[in-house]
Enzyme design. Structure first.
Site, short mmCIF file in Angstrom:
data_model
loop_
_atom_site.label_atom_id
_atom_site.label_comp_id
_atom_site.label_asym_id
_atom_site.label_seq_id
_atom_site.Cartn_x
_atom_site.Cartn_y
_atom_site.Cartn_z
N HIS A 122 26.71 -31.86 25.64
CA HIS A 122 27.96 -31.14 25.95
C HIS A 122 27.90 -29.79 25.24
O HIS A 122 28.33 -29.65 24.10
CB HIS A 122 29.18 -31.95 25.50
CG HIS A 122 30.48 -31.41 26.01
ND1 HIS A 122 31.31 -32.13 26.84
CD2 HIS A 122 31.10 -30.22 25.81
CE1 HIS A 122 32.38 -31.39 27.12
NE2 HIS A 122 32.28 -30.24 26.50
N HIS A 171 28.26 -25.64 26.17
CA HIS A 171 28.61 -24.59 27.13
C HIS A 171 27.73 -23.36 26.93
O HIS A 171 27.76 -22.74 25.87
CB HIS A 171 30.08 -24.20 26.98
CG HIS A 171 31.05 -25.25 27.41
ND1 HIS A 171 31.70 -25.22 28.62
CD2 HIS A 171 31.48 -26.38 26.78
CE1 HIS A 171 32.49 -26.28 28.72
NE2 HIS A 171 32.37 -27.00 27.61
N ASP A 179 28.16 -20.53 28.40
CA ASP A 179 29.04 -19.38 28.28
C ASP A 179 29.88 -19.41 27.01
O ASP A 179 30.66 -18.49 26.75
CB ASP A 179 29.92 -19.22 29.53
CG ASP A 179 30.36 -20.54 30.14
OD1 ASP A 179 30.15 -21.58 29.51
OD2 ASP A 179 30.90 -20.54 31.27
N GLY A 207 38.71 -27.12 31.79
CA GLY A 207 39.87 -26.22 31.83
C GLY A 207 41.17 -26.94 31.52
O GLY A 207 41.19 -27.92 30.79
N HIS A 230 35.75 -33.20 31.60
CA HIS A 230 36.60 -33.05 30.42
C HIS A 230 37.88 -33.83 30.70
O HIS A 230 38.60 -33.51 31.65
CB HIS A 230 36.96 -31.59 30.18
CG HIS A 230 35.84 -30.73 29.67
ND1 HIS A 230 34.71 -30.45 30.42
CD2 HIS A 230 35.71 -30.06 28.49
CE1 HIS A 230 33.92 -29.65 29.70
NE2 HIS A 230 34.50 -29.40 28.54
N GLU A 246 41.47 -35.19 26.55
CA GLU A 246 41.43 -34.22 25.44
C GLU A 246 42.84 -33.69 25.20
O GLU A 246 43.43 -33.90 24.15
CB GLU A 246 40.47 -33.09 25.79
CG GLU A 246 40.29 -32.04 24.70
CD GLU A 246 39.37 -30.90 25.12
OE1 GLU A 246 38.99 -30.13 24.22
OE2 GLU A 246 39.05 -30.76 26.31
N ASP A 263 29.47 -28.42 21.88
CA ASP A 263 30.50 -27.84 22.75
C ASP A 263 30.28 -26.34 22.96
O ASP A 263 29.61 -25.94 23.89
CB ASP A 263 31.90 -28.15 22.22
CG ASP A 263 32.97 -28.03 23.29
OD1 ASP A 263 32.62 -27.88 24.48
OD2 ASP A 263 34.17 -28.10 22.96
N ASP A 264 30.88 -25.51 22.11
CA ASP A 264 30.71 -24.05 22.18
C ASP A 264 30.10 -23.57 20.87
O ASP A 264 30.81 -23.03 20.00
CB ASP A 264 32.06 -23.36 22.41
CG ASP A 264 32.67 -23.74 23.74
OD1 ASP A 264 32.16 -23.28 24.78
OD2 ASP A 264 33.66 -24.51 23.76
#
Length: 331
Positions: free
Chosen positions: A12, A14, A16, A170, A197, A200, A278-279
């Site tokens: 998981h 991202h 971006d 999102g 997702h 959450e 994640d990010d």
């Protein structure tokens, strides 16, 4: 702590949400984009979480800077290439990089299909230079609505041979999963795996919907499953993987502290769960950080951490032969 005999994966992650600070600086100047700082040194606090700052709004604002500098397709390709490099340099054997072409395209009105192609090309270039296995997951960004997700889906399906799965991400509360049932019927018809997702921001019903209607075999985050005993039992029985991202959950205020994170509850219930970043660009972490946190804050033993590593390999969108090859490379 990390068992070097077991493949290290990040499922998981991202693409971006992992743009280097110096890349934001360079692309901003290259394309005449106003940045929130006047030096590379002072830019970091605007694009990365600092200390204990934890708010979803602050987190998303930092994420917006990362895609805000994607002014052309060469910039997209560069970021994709650097994502492969970062995965390899952090010690990963395998990573699934997910990306939303609509989100990446919208600031500078890039063609969605062109963004997908640039990501694919950047990853291919990275794989020539770095020894890591990478697969791509396309994201439908529900926050932009059904019509935007249709555009996004069509751009992604044009390059479906370069994807292993599709994700729904999102605004989970504002745009519930049932709005996208038709989109994910097309994903299933394209023989792509599905993750979503869910659980959450919304409750366990969002996870039930993702599994039963969208066809998800993995769930991103899923922290609210612990309030639904029947769901926990179902997750364990059917080997539905939970892609857990503890530091990100802290940074977005999904959990108030590491002590409140339900990772241990999932493990004790026999649910398939792994660790992910994640990010990583926004959170300023790598996979090693998450394993350190799992040991020091989530109180996992080395044996449990090894099981989490194995879980990640089991959960990966890979064929059995690809899984065996990952293990064989560790011998």
């Amino acid at each position: 702590m990390i068992d070097t005999s077991i493949p290290l994966v990040d499922l998981h992650r991202h693409l971006d949400g992992n743009v280097r600070v110096n890349t934001i600086w360079e692309l901003g100047h290259q394309h005449g984009i106003a940045l929130p700082a006047d030096s590379l040194e002072t830019l970091a606090p605007f694009v990365q979480i600092q200390g204990k700052e934890t708010s979803l709004v602050a987190f998303l604002k930092k994420l917006d800077w990362m895609v805000g500098v994607l002014a052309d397709l060469d910039a997209v390709k560069r970021v994709a290439y650097e994502n492969v490099a970062d995965a390899a340099l952090s010690g990963l054997d395998y990573a699934e990089l997910r990306f939303s072409p609509y989100y990446m395209a919208m600031n500078h009105k890039l063609p969605i299909e062109g963004v997908v192609e640039a990501v694919v090309d950047g990853v291919k270039a990275g794989l020539k230079d770095y020894n890591v296995k990478i697969n791509l997951i396309g994201i439908l960004s529900r926050s932009f609505g059904q019509a935007a997700c249709t555009q996004e889906l069509e751009g992604l399906l044009t390059h479906k041979q370069h994807l292993v799965a599709m994700d729904l991400a999102g605004d989970e509360m504002g745009f519930p999963g049932e709005l996208f049932n038709e989109h994910f019927k097309r994903v299933r018809d394209a023989d792509l795996a599905i993750t979503a997702h869910a659980g959450e921001a919304a409750g366990s019903q969002s996870m039930w919907q993702a599994i039963q209607e969208l066809g998800a075999t993995r769930i991103g985050h899923g922290v609210n499953a612990i309030h639904d005993p029947k769901l926990m039992e179902y997750l364990a029985k059917h080997r539905i993987g939970i892609e857990s991202c503890p530091t990100s959950n802290l940074h977005t205020s999904t959990v108030a502290s590491y002590a409140d994170h339900p990772f241990r509850t999932f493990m004790d219930a026999g649910v398939l769960i792994n660790l992910n970043t994640d990010d990583p660009g926004v959170s300023a972490i790598d996979i090693n950080h998450e394993y350190r946190i799992a040991k020091s804050e989530l109180k996992l033993t080395d044996a449990e951490l090894a099981q989490v590593q194995r879980n990640g390999v089991e959960m990966a969108f890979l064929s059995d032969s690809e899984r065996k090859a990952l293990y064989a490379a560790k011998v």
